[in-house]
Structures are given as C-alpha cells and as structure tokens.
Design a protein around this motif. Sequence first.
Motif, PDB file in Angstrom:
ATOM      1  N   UNK A   1       2.940  -6.981   9.781  1.00  0.00           N
ATOM      2  CA  UNK A   1       3.321  -6.614   8.421  1.00  0.00           C
ATOM      3  C   UNK A   1       2.169  -6.774   7.423  1.00  0.00           C
ATOM      4  N   UNK A   2       1.071  -6.058   7.629  1.00  0.00           N
ATOM      5  CA  UNK A   2      -0.025  -6.108   6.648  1.00  0.00           C
ATOM      6  C   UNK A   2       0.433  -5.552   5.305  1.00  0.00           C
ATOM      7  N   UNK A   3      -0.138  -6.090   4.235  1.00  0.00           N
ATOM      8  CA  UNK A   3       0.262  -5.704   2.880  1.00  0.00           C
ATOM      9  C   UNK A   3      -0.608  -4.549   2.397  1.00  0.00           C
ATOM     10  N   UNK A   4      -0.452  -3.397   3.025  1.00  0.00           N
ATOM     11  CA  UNK A   4      -1.313  -2.246   2.752  1.00  0.00           C
ATOM     12  C   UNK A   4      -1.264  -1.761   1.300  1.00  0.00           C
ATOM     13  N   UNK A   5      -0.096  -1.708   0.645  1.00  0.00           N
ATOM     14  CA  UNK A   5      -0.080  -1.186  -0.726  1.00  0.00           C
ATOM     15  C   UNK A   5      -0.958  -1.968  -1.704  1.00  0.00           C
TER      16      UNK A   5
ATOM     17  N   UNK B   1      -5.644   3.188   8.930  1.00  0.00           N
ATOM     18  CA  UNK B   1      -4.441   2.564   9.473  1.00  0.00           C
ATOM     19  C   UNK B   1      -3.365   2.347   8.423  1.00  0.00           C
ATOM     20  N   UNK B   2      -3.714   2.399   7.149  1.00  0.00           N
ATOM     21  CA  UNK B   2      -2.754   2.052   6.096  1.00  0.00           C
ATOM     22  C   UNK B   2      -1.521   2.941   6.137  1.00  0.00           C
ATOM     23  N   UNK B   3      -1.732   4.239   6.221  1.00  0.00           N
ATOM     24  CA  UNK B   3      -0.588   5.162   6.217  1.00  0.00           C
ATOM     25  C   UNK B   3       0.288   4.971   7.451  1.00  0.00           C
TER      26      UNK B   3
ATOM     27  N   UNK C   1       2.409   1.849   6.777  1.00  0.00           N
ATOM     28  CA  UNK C   1       3.407   2.116   5.745  1.00  0.00           C
ATOM     29  C   UNK C   1       4.517   3.016   6.278  1.00  0.00           C
ATOM     30  N   UNK C   2       4.156   3.985   7.111  1.00  0.00           N
ATOM     31  CA  UNK C   2       5.152   4.856   7.723  1.00  0.00           C
ATOM     32  C   UNK C   2       6.040   4.051   8.670  1.00  0.00           C
ATOM     33  N   UNK C   3       5.432   3.142   9.413  1.00  0.00           N
ATOM     34  CA  UNK C   3       6.205   2.304  10.317  1.00  0.00           C
ATOM     35  C   UNK C   3       7.184   1.413   9.584  1.00  0.00           C
ATOM     36  N   UNK C   4       6.754   0.853   8.454  1.00  0.00           N
ATOM     37  CA  UNK C   4       7.648   0.008   7.669  1.00  0.00           C
ATOM     38  C   UNK C   4       8.802   0.817   7.106  1.00  0.00           C
ATOM     39  N   UNK C   5       8.509   2.054   6.671  1.00  0.00           N
ATOM     40  CA  UNK C   5       9.582   2.903   6.153  1.00  0.00           C
ATOM     41  C   UNK C   5      10.589   3.211   7.248  1.00  0.00           C
ATOM     42  N   UNK C   6      10.091   3.462   8.457  1.00  0.00           N
ATOM     43  CA  UNK C   6      10.983   3.731   9.580  1.00  0.00           C
ATOM     44  C   UNK C   6      11.826   2.527   9.940  1.00  0.00           C
ATOM     45  N   UNK C   7      11.253   1.307   9.793  1.00  0.00           N
ATOM     46  CA  UNK C   7      12.012   0.103  10.091  1.00  0.00           C
ATOM     47  C   UNK C   7      13.104  -0.148   9.066  1.00  0.00           C
ATOM     48  N   UNK C   8      12.851   0.248   7.783  1.00  0.00           N
ATOM     49  CA  UNK C   8      13.819  -0.010   6.739  1.00  0.00           C
ATOM     50  C   UNK C   8      14.978   0.968   6.767  1.00  0.00           C
ATOM     51  N   UNK C   9      14.753   2.171   7.303  1.00  0.00           N
ATOM     52  CA  UNK C   9      15.741   3.216   7.197  1.00  0.00           C
ATOM     53  C   UNK C   9      17.088   2.866   7.802  1.00  0.00           C
TER      54      UNK C   9
END
Length: 263
Positions: A230-234, A244-246, A249-257
């Motif tokens: 869980x790196x703090x990319x933003x 790697x940032x995008x 961030x895409x992975x985190x969005x997929x996990x939250x969905x």
Amino acid sequence: VPSRSPQASSKSRPLSEQNPPPVWFGEYLSRLRDTYAPELPPPRQFPDPLGGLIRTILSQQNTRRVAQRQWEVLTATYPQWEAALLDGPDGIEATLKSAGGGLSRMKADYIYGILAHLQEHHGGLSLRFLREFPHTPEGHEQARQALAALPGVGHKTVALVLLFDLRRPAMPVDTHMERAAKRLELVPAAWNSHKVERWYAEVMPADWETRFALHISGVRHGRDTCRSKHPLCPQCPLREFCPSASIFELGEAGEREPSELEW
C-alpha cells in the motif's frame, strides 16, 4: 584472436553505461532531500569506528529500539571490547539475548569473529587506523578493503560504516531504497542489491554530503511513502516520474470496488 561476445562486452561495461540515469535524476535527488531531509542529521560520533561497526551489526533485522537496547546492554557488560573477546561467543550471545531481539547467536559470532581478527592481525581491538587513510579515492578504497577483510562484514555493512562513521562517500542502499529504485525503473528489476548499490555509486556525485543525504532521504521515502504494501502514491513527491504509481492506484481502486458495492 577470438572476438568478444556481445554478452561478455556488456558485462564489462560500467553499470552506468548499461543503464544510464534518466534526465530527471538530479530532480529526483533534490526532491527526496527537500521532502525528507531538508536538515541533515549529524553523522554518528563513536570514538572508535569499531563501535559503529558493532552497532551496525546489531541493527541488522532489528528495530532501532531493540538494536539500541542491545547496544546499551552490550557496552554495559563489556566496557572494554577485550572483555567481550575473553567472554567468547557464548557470553556475547547470552548478553544479547538478555536485551531481547533475534539472531543473537549469529550476531555474537560476527562480533567475536571481528574482535578475534583485529587482535590477531592488528594487535588490538580498534578500527581507528581507518581514519588514517587519506580522503582520496585511493584512501577510500583502502578503508573499504580493510573493512571487507573482517569476517562476516558484507558490502552493505562496509558502506554504512564508511558513510556514517568515517564520513567517506560510500553509497549504501537498503531494501527501501532498492524497492523504490526498481518501481521508478532507475534499475532493472532483476538486479540484486549489490548491483543496485554499484549503480548508485557510479551515477551519484562523489561527495559525502550528497550521498549521505540520499541515503537518509531514500530510506525515509521507502519507509513512509513508497512502502512495500500500500504505497502512498498520491502524495509521493516522485509520482510524476514513477511508472508504477498508476498501477498501484488502479489496484487500490479495484480492491475498494467490491466493498463499495456491498455497502
């Protein structure tokens, strides 16, 4: 005369030529320093670099708090390193265990091996002679070789003692720095830690302060922002340079969905 294969030729080239730093490398250095180390901490001030070496060994795979507690118990038990040498690895191990922390036997063996080596080859338990080498590339190399000759002392420990205790422009790279460098694609993902360290040593300015600043800020960046999970990319100061940032961030969005849909 047989010609050299392209593979052999590539291996003989400096790593900085095989993998040149990006055009934004200078900005990378300045952003890390401005963000994490605008005021550099003072280097360690052990009377004898031997103390710095042993303190570095204690820090391996230990938290800073545990390593400091082990150091305090060790130096209280052995006010002079000669007492540790006489006590032997079993006594050193028992002392470290009394302070908590892991790998006590391995570290006891390293410490005893170093003390025995110094007594046998240098006639005393001190590394003050390392300060006598000139502050030139040749002198830095002499100091590096003297440390590397000690039993159980690897390249990363050598670089840390050179940088922190001898104020020589070594370039230690820890796991946090290596992880961030690979995410930024500064170095290939397949490179091992030794190769990453050699690359940094080739591409970095050769002055002590710049290298000290990168190590301090690079470690803090890896611990605080470019974390393993869980790196703090933003909020990363290097986000615009990081391929790697995008992905993260895409992975985190997929996990939250799923949780959002369930709610």
